[in-house]
Design an enzyme around this catalytic site. Structure first.
Site, PDB file in Angstrom:
ATOM      1  N   GLY A  47       0.824  -1.195   0.000  1.00  0.00           N
ATOM      2  CA  GLY A  47       0.000   0.000   0.000  1.00  0.00           C
ATOM      3  C   GLY A  47       0.863   1.251   0.000  1.00  0.00           C
ATOM      4  O   GLY A  47       2.014   1.217   0.455  1.00  0.00           O
ATOM      5  N   CYS A  94       6.122  -0.462   6.820  1.00  0.00           N
ATOM      6  CA  CYS A  94       5.673   0.692   6.050  1.00  0.00           C
ATOM      7  C   CYS A  94       6.804   1.163   5.149  1.00  0.00           C
ATOM      8  O   CYS A  94       7.964   1.152   5.563  1.00  0.00           O
ATOM      9  CB  CYS A  94       5.268   1.807   7.015  1.00  0.00           C
ATOM     10  SG  CYS A  94       4.719   3.311   6.201  1.00  0.00           S
ATOM     11  N   LEU A  95       6.477   1.582   3.929  1.00  0.00           N
ATOM     12  CA  LEU A  95       7.505   2.047   3.001  1.00  0.00           C
ATOM     13  C   LEU A  95       8.186   3.319   3.515  1.00  0.00           C
ATOM     14  O   LEU A  95       9.306   3.621   3.112  1.00  0.00           O
ATOM     15  CB  LEU A  95       6.908   2.289   1.613  1.00  0.00           C
ATOM     16  CG  LEU A  95       6.436   1.031   0.860  1.00  0.00           C
ATOM     17  CD1 LEU A  95       5.760   1.417  -0.451  1.00  0.00           C
ATOM     18  CD2 LEU A  95       7.585   0.059   0.601  1.00  0.00           C
ATOM     19  N   HIS A 150      -4.177   0.814   7.988  1.00  0.00           N
ATOM     20  CA  HIS A 150      -2.839   1.419   7.931  1.00  0.00           C
ATOM     21  C   HIS A 150      -2.836   2.619   6.974  1.00  0.00           C
ATOM     22  O   HIS A 150      -2.322   3.691   7.305  1.00  0.00           O
ATOM     23  CB  HIS A 150      -1.847   0.339   7.489  1.00  0.00           C
ATOM     24  CG  HIS A 150      -0.427   0.795   7.340  1.00  0.00           C
ATOM     25  ND1 HIS A 150       0.596   0.320   8.136  1.00  0.00           N
ATOM     26  CD2 HIS A 150       0.147   1.665   6.468  1.00  0.00           C
ATOM     27  CE1 HIS A 150       1.731   0.894   7.759  1.00  0.00           C
ATOM     28  NE2 HIS A 150       1.489   1.712   6.751  1.00  0.00           N
ATOM     29  N   GLU A 151      -3.436   2.442   5.799  1.00  0.00           N
ATOM     30  CA  GLU A 151      -3.422   3.519   4.793  1.00  0.00           C
ATOM     31  C   GLU A 151      -4.322   4.682   5.201  1.00  0.00           C
ATOM     32  O   GLU A 151      -3.974   5.844   5.000  1.00  0.00           O
ATOM     33  CB  GLU A 151      -3.828   2.981   3.413  1.00  0.00           C
ATOM     34  CG  GLU A 151      -2.920   1.903   2.836  1.00  0.00           C
ATOM     35  CD  GLU A 151      -1.435   2.249   2.868  1.00  0.00           C
ATOM     36  OE1 GLU A 151      -1.089   3.424   2.679  1.00  0.00           O
ATOM     37  OE2 GLU A 151      -0.618   1.335   3.103  1.00  0.00           O
ATOM     38  N   HIS A 176      -2.544   6.835   7.514  1.00  0.00           N
ATOM     39  CA  HIS A 176      -1.618   7.759   6.832  1.00  0.00           C
ATOM     40  C   HIS A 176      -2.340   9.052   6.446  1.00  0.00           C
ATOM     41  O   HIS A 176      -1.803  10.136   6.614  1.00  0.00           O
ATOM     42  CB  HIS A 176      -1.056   7.119   5.559  1.00  0.00           C
ATOM     43  CG  HIS A 176       0.176   6.287   5.775  1.00  0.00           C
ATOM     44  ND1 HIS A 176       1.295   6.760   6.427  1.00  0.00           N
ATOM     45  CD2 HIS A 176       0.480   5.013   5.413  1.00  0.00           C
ATOM     46  CE1 HIS A 176       2.230   5.819   6.454  1.00  0.00           C
ATOM     47  NE2 HIS A 176       1.757   4.737   5.853  1.00  0.00           N
ATOM     48  N   GLN A 192       2.601  10.010   1.462  1.00  0.00           N
ATOM     49  CA  GLN A 192       3.937   9.394   1.492  1.00  0.00           C
ATOM     50  C   GLN A 192       4.791   9.827   0.302  1.00  0.00           C
ATOM     51  O   GLN A 192       6.012   9.680   0.332  1.00  0.00           O
ATOM     52  CB  GLN A 192       3.828   7.866   1.492  1.00  0.00           C
ATOM     53  CG  GLN A 192       3.314   7.286   2.805  1.00  0.00           C
ATOM     54  CD  GLN A 192       3.262   5.766   2.746  1.00  0.00           C
ATOM     55  OE1 GLN A 192       2.304   5.189   2.254  1.00  0.00           O
ATOM     56  NE2 GLN A 192       4.305   5.119   3.222  1.00  0.00           N
TER      57      GLN A 192
HETATM   58 NI    NI Z   1       2.634   2.879   5.508  1.00  0.00          NI
END
Ligand code: NI
Length: 172
Positions: free
Chosen positions: A43, A90-91, A132-133, A136, A48
């Site tokens: 995701g 997470c990225l 999670h998204e 964000h 981000q």
């Molecule tokens: Ni993330």
């Protein structure tokens, strides 16, 4: 396009709703999908990559061959059920993972990239990823959900992980 790394301030920014689905947005969506696959993530939220708007892309199919990207615009959680603790990464927090407690089952309503109503419902990786998204978009990273003790351990570890990855700790 690049992925901003924790604790960049854009990751702590509450994103604003998408008002218009235009060519510029389609371009952003395509770039985000490509970057998500390149970074081997499940995701990626718009903030981000530096755009504080309520949009994320994800692919929880976990199939190398058949890609199935889902685009979610202006999501709203409409129902949750139960609770489950599972490992997350997470990225924006490379080389770090921790256990996070979230709703077990979730229902989300929003819009797809054509502006059509979208309803997603489920548990497991789908439920985890959706929460999670959406976090964000509200300026919340998964490490913000750790217990005070685990957060303290994370805070000690994180600068060392960044140093090892040769990433500068940039807030601006
Ligand atoms: Ni993330």
């Amino acid at each position: 396009m690049k992925i901003y790394v924790y604790p960049h301030k854009i990751l702590a920014t509450k994103s604003r709703p998408v008002k218009e689905i235009d060519g510029k947005l389609q371009y952003l969506i395509d770039e985000m999908i490509e970057l998500m696959y390149k970074a081997k993530g499940v995701g990626l939220a718009a903030n981000q990559v530096g755009e504080a708007i309520r949009l994320f892309v994800m692919d929880v199919s976990q199939e190398e061959e058949r890609k199935n990207p889902i685009v979610v615009i202006n999501p709203k959680i409409t129902a949750t059920e139960g609770s489950v603790t599972d490992e997350e990464g997470c990225l924006s927090l490379p080389n770090y993972s921790a256990k996070v407690t979230r709703a077990k089952r979730i229902e989300v309503k929003g819009y797809d990239r054509k502006g059509r109503e979208l309803r997603l419902e489920g548990e497991g990786l789908l439920a985890k990823c959706l929460q999670h998204e959406i976090d964000h978009l509200d300026g919340i990273c998964f490490v913000d959900r750790l217990s005070p003790l685990k957060k303290a351990i994370f805070r000690k570890k994180w600068p060392k992980i960044l140093a090892k990855l040769n990433i500068r700790d940039e807030k601006e």
